[in-house]
Every structure is written in structure tokens, then in C-alpha cells.
Design an enzyme around this catalytic site. Sequence first.
Site, mmCIF file in Angstrom:
data_model
loop_
_atom_site.group_PDB
_atom_site.id
_atom_site.type_symbol
_atom_site.label_atom_id
_atom_site.label_comp_id
_atom_site.label_asym_id
_atom_site.label_seq_id
_atom_site.Cartn_x
_atom_site.Cartn_y
_atom_site.Cartn_z
ATOM 1 N N ASP A 239 13.522 -40.779 46.385
ATOM 2 C CA ASP A 239 13.967 -40.175 47.647
ATOM 3 C C ASP A 239 12.838 -39.332 48.218
ATOM 4 O O ASP A 239 12.550 -38.243 47.711
ATOM 5 C CB ASP A 239 15.189 -39.295 47.406
ATOM 6 C CG ASP A 239 16.411 -40.120 47.092
ATOM 7 O OD1 ASP A 239 16.980 -39.955 46.012
ATOM 8 O OD2 ASP A 239 16.761 -40.958 47.929
ATOM 9 N N ASP B 89 24.306 -45.413 48.876
ATOM 10 C CA ASP B 89 23.569 -44.289 48.309
ATOM 11 C C ASP B 89 24.233 -42.981 48.732
ATOM 12 O O ASP B 89 24.311 -42.674 49.912
ATOM 13 C CB ASP B 89 22.128 -44.341 48.820
ATOM 14 C CG ASP B 89 21.296 -43.152 48.372
ATOM 15 O OD1 ASP B 89 20.111 -43.100 48.745
ATOM 16 O OD2 ASP B 89 21.824 -42.273 47.671
HETATM 17 C C1 DX5 Z 1 20.135 -38.473 49.900
HETATM 18 C C2 DX5 Z 1 19.730 -38.993 48.573
HETATM 19 C C3 DX5 Z 1 20.857 -38.889 47.547
HETATM 20 C C4 DX5 Z 1 20.447 -39.424 46.200
HETATM 21 C C5 DX5 Z 1 21.655 -39.793 45.365
HETATM 22 O O1 DX5 Z 1 20.631 -37.237 49.847
HETATM 23 O O2 DX5 Z 1 19.385 -40.343 48.769
HETATM 24 O O3 DX5 Z 1 21.927 -39.611 48.060
HETATM 25 O O4 DX5 Z 1 19.706 -40.566 46.345
HETATM 26 O O5 DX5 Z 1 22.229 -38.621 44.950
HETATM 27 P P1 DX5 Z 1 23.724 -38.585 44.355
HETATM 28 O O6 DX5 Z 1 23.964 -39.868 43.604
HETATM 29 O O7 DX5 Z 1 23.714 -37.378 43.459
HETATM 30 O O8 DX5 Z 1 24.613 -38.456 45.560
#
Ligand code: DX5
Length: 238
Positions: free
Chosen positions: A36, A176
Site C-alpha cells: 500500500d 481490499d
Molecule cells: C487502504 C489499504 C487497506 C489495507 C488492508 O486503507 O489498502 O485496505 O490494504 O487493510 P485491512 O485488511 O486491515 O483493512
Amino acid sequence: MRTPWIVPSVLNADPGRLFDEVARLDAAGVDAIQWDVMDGHFVPNLTFGPEFIKACRGATAVPYEAHLMIEEPERWIDQYVEAGCETVIVHPEVSVHLHRTLQEIRRLGAKAGVALNPHTPLEAIRHVLGSIDHLLVMTVNPGFGGQAYIAEMEPKIAEARKMIDATGRDIPLEVDGGISPSTIGAAAAAGADTFVVGSALFRDPGGVAAGVAQCRANLAEAIEVEAGSPISAIAGGK
Ligand code: DX5
């Protein structure tokens, strides 16, 4: 249906041990890893420059996805490809010339991905679908891990499923945000086949391997219910 992929996000990994955390995910049998990338402008957080990814490239052989949650992504694509990312995902909300950016990602030898924030309609990609190799429907507002899954995105996931199926092309439909053993089934039932899981893995009391296994088990169950037939592909992972 594609063999579903579990794609951990390392956003919630231990930042002081990234290489080891990636190796731990590799040992857990994940299918790919998502980085990310955040610039503190498009989203209210700041994360990984290409050097972090390059430093961890040797920790696994699974594909890397760079999810560029940054303004002017076109300025950075080459560096994330060079760092070892096989897929580069950009946001149309910050891509003035999205078609040209997708073409550039492909020219550099990577797969061209698009991520849509919760408010962004699929209409934003209708005219560039031929240039997309990977579609990501956000199920949180991007910026942080550990947020709640936005179930109202399920109709959008289902619409994206129809859009992809109509192309006849093998385009991963990824979700996601807030994906966990308790939400992965609903996302799969809506039509997703690729699942970014972050905090749910790193917070699993049994460790990331247990988290991955639980996600795969719940996914298999949901698809079995959906399809009405036993699924063996998921249990085996990649
Ligand atoms: C955006 C990021 C998150 C991350 C996943 O905020 O892309 O979504 O990848 O995090 P979790 O699985 O903890 O929501």
C-alpha cells in the site's frame, strides 16, 4: 471462476521487520503480496517508497502488487516496476490521463491495475477496460488498515463481476479493506476472486498462517454454498 487468491497487505506488518514479515507470509502460502503506497495527499497516510519494496523482493517469489494511493501516479510507475512489482494499481480519481497511464504500465512490462474508491462508479473505467489487467474495488476508504468492511460495496462488486465476465478476459476482481474470515465469504458471493487481507492476518492469535488458512476455509465454504458443489482449488491456494 478464477482460483481465488489471498493477497496480504503488509500495511499492518511490523515496519521494523518487513523482510521477515514478507518471508512469514510466503511461508503461510499466500498467492501475492500487496504494498500500500500512500503519499499523505491522496490519502491521509504515508508509507512505502520503492526502496522498501526492492529491499524485500528477495523475501519471496510470489508476485508483488503496488497499490499506488498517490497523486500523479504516472511519475512513479517505473520505479515500482523496477523495484519488483509485477502489477501496478492506480486510482482514476488522481489520473488525469488514465488510459495513457495504463498503457505506460504495460509498456514497462507490468500488469495495469485500477482501484476504485467506494464513491467512484464503474463508469470511470468503462472506456478503458481493454487496457486493464486487474480491477480492485475498495471496500474501505483508503488510508489505514483495520477499518470496517463496507458491505454496501457488494452491488458494485457484482456489477464489476458482470463487466469483467462480458469481456471474456481473465481479469482479477480484487477487494481490499476490512476483508477477514468473517467478511471474505460475502465478498466472494458478490463476485470477487482476489482478496487483500491486512490486519485480519497480523491480528490473528494463531499467526498469519492460521489467518490465511481460515480465510481459505471460509472462502471455500462460501463458494461451495454459492455454487452448490465442493471446491478443492481454494484449499490448495496458488
Ligand atoms: C487502504 C489499504 C487497506 C489495507 C488492508 O486503507 O489498502 O485496505 O490494504 O487493510 P485491512 O485488511 O486491515 O483493512
